[in-house]
Design an enzyme around this catalytic site. Sequence first.
Site, short mmCIF file in Angstrom:
data_model
loop_
_atom_site.label_atom_id
_atom_site.label_comp_id
_atom_site.label_asym_id
_atom_site.label_seq_id
_atom_site.Cartn_x
_atom_site.Cartn_y
_atom_site.Cartn_z
N ASP A 285 -11.23 -0.65 -0.77
CA ASP A 285 -11.87 -0.01 -1.90
C ASP A 285 -11.08 -0.38 -3.17
OD1 ASP A 285 -13.58 1.42 -3.49
OD2 ASP A 285 -13.59 3.21 -2.24
C1 BGC Z 1 -15.92 3.42 -4.78
C2 BGC Z 1 -16.70 2.51 -3.85
C3 BGC Z 1 -17.37 1.42 -4.63
C4 BGC Z 1 -16.33 0.68 -5.44
C5 BGC Z 1 -16.90 -0.48 -6.23
C6 BGC Z 1 -15.03 2.65 -5.73
O1 BGC Z 1 -14.49 3.47 -6.70
O2 BGC Z 1 -15.15 4.31 -4.01
O3 BGC Z 1 -17.63 3.25 -3.12
O4 BGC Z 1 -18.06 0.55 -3.77
O5 BGC Z 1 -15.73 1.59 -6.34
O6 BGC Z 1 -17.69 -0.07 -7.27
#
Ligand code: BGC
Length: 752
Positions: A285
Amino acid sequence: MRVANKTALLLCLVVIVSLFSATASEPQRDVESRVEALLSKMTLEEKLGQLQQLDGESNGNFRPEHVELVRKGLLGSTLNVRGAQRTNQLQRVAVEESRLKIPLLFGFDTIHGYRTIFPIPLGEAATWDPQLAERSASIAAKESYAAGVRWTFAPMVDIARDARWGRITEGAGEDPFLGAKFAAARVRGFQGDNYGTPGKVLACAKHWVAYGAAEAGRDYNTTDMSEYTLRSVYFPPFKAAVDAGVGTLMSAFNDLNGVPTSANPFTLTQVLRQEWRFDGVVVSDYTAVKELINHGAAADDADAARLALSAGVDMEMVSRLFNQKGPELLKQGRLSQVTIDEAVRRILRIKFRLGLFDRPFNDESIERNAFLTTESRAAAREIAGRSIVLLKNEREALPLQKNIGSIAVIGPLADDKQSPLGWWAGDGRDTDTVTPLAGIRSKASPQTKVTYAKGCDVLGDSTAGFADATAAARNSDVAIVFVGESKEMVGEAASRSTLDLPGRQMDLVKEIKATGKPTIVVLVNGRPPTIAWIVENVPAIVESWMGGTESGNAIADVLFGDVNPGGKLPVTFPRTVGQVPIYYNHMQTGRPPELNNRYTSKYFDIPWTPQFPFGYGLSYTQFKISNVQLSAAEIPATGTIRVSADVENVGKRAGDEVVQVYIRDVVASLTRPVKELKGFRRITLQPGEKKQVEFQLGPEQLSGYNREMKLVVEPGEFKVMVGSSSEDVIEKSFRVVLGAQASSPAMSKANR
Ligand code: BGC
């Protein structure tokens, strides 16, 4: 002669079969050899470059530095860069100017729609119809593909039992079985049979794992749970996604039992790679690798890179530690070449399977006509309508007559174009949203007078608009009040300490009710709310979630009875936040709650029961479930039992019922939940129509984990509960026997 003929036939068959299997595995072998050939030409820097994903600008542009990195082969993927032209532009640098011409992989969060926005995933789960989720994901894939996106960071398959956690909105709710069905359906919708097919995108099951169990419902917080709960509750939707062929997983932000999930060898390698044989990519993530330092798991940048890579993360989102620290880690012998090569191999494999090497560019002409087509809007309206849950409908307050004289449409969410799109609205635009007010106006008869009054904001203390709102109600035949949450209050980093309606919205409802006019409350929200006063005092309540682009039309369809609501709650609605976490499939206890016994598991001050249970939802018609039968009184552990029930529409309108089957393993080597959903079917019945529904319960449904963490069917009594919600069920039971002969599969008398 005969024998010779037989041998010839057999030989012939063998040749045909091997020819077929050769063709079937050819592309796979081809991919593997292309991966190896490419890998052998790569420098260490180029390898580490493939492991890097960087963020574009929020408007979809790539950043100036990306061009240089791509040219040097130091960037494997981006997120948020989108638009057919822009992705082509950057892709051209990758495939025409970089040494090895490795194409870029463009990722984006297409969660519940790209431009046509569907209901939030929690709402979509309320349809209890995974095929609808497959359909919306497939439309979302098509729109994303047209915009140059090849990889979506969806589905989000985290189980969530705590409504304070804002990201409950992004998943399918509290139940592993329902969650698994929706996870698989969404993966199929995004990827199809082959994510390399034009119009399909690579999916990403996230957030691996247990992110939804953040302590106190506070986003990014610690999770601590037994392996038993992890395997029985939190893993199943991921396993279903992997079984459905999901190409990628995202490692989460949270710490799990003392080891952050983005550096957790147990979940990333032992379970995912060794037990489940997953051969796709794990992306971290957003900056989760760097955050290993904050967790106190890594001493510094190098340590963080080492921990994440060696635990099984392949691609690093946004932080750049694999790239910055990889060479020195390798030199110091703290990271092996094998680990790096394996991560690169996985990423290249995905890129080959996607067909990126053969078709790196987008057809820019497709994009213009790809969005918000008549068909996709119609699908959005249908799915939003089917996601709506009727929570209360006293004395048939709903549906409304289309020729009703006048309607007051009240509340901060009655004409709000933002909130229905929910969190992660892709490239959805509020200008496309049909608000409830617009939906009602276009559906009511031309003679109906529709008056709108906002009343108050979602947040804030002002009651200045109350006078207009109560006047509108007084001057109308009915008042419909739209209350709930704004888009900003749900989703990531939107944990709440109370589930009450924010601001002065509850006061607004009370004022409207006090006018004495028939009052209907429509909820627009992304999580279970606490609305006890409304439940006690308002005759009709509709849960519309955040229904997407067509939300207002779908709400009007339901309010006026063109669509008979048939959704069911995919999550328990508590009475008060103090009950949270509250979920139907809790463990059996030594002192189950009893009304007149103080020393049982309950509260001193409030009932232990929820406001509305999991699986609950009404209809404008009524259904009767009866004649629940089991096909045997006993089955062997490897056997399957058939459960059947009659469902009859005993009301006056056509409508949908969701028949639900729960089990309880009464005595097991590890304590089992009081109830576990193991089957469901949404069916449509005309007035007076009766259908028999059937379910099979076999080892897959009856097994549970034992103390060695093995999935086994244990002998003894099983209860089977069939009904219209987790609380409204008819109960039967049967036994699983070891060794002995199971009774005949004919309907057993004992169970009639
Ligand atoms: C979130 C993810 C997301 C990623 C990219 C993160 O802050 O937890 O779910 O896919 O950002 O946008």
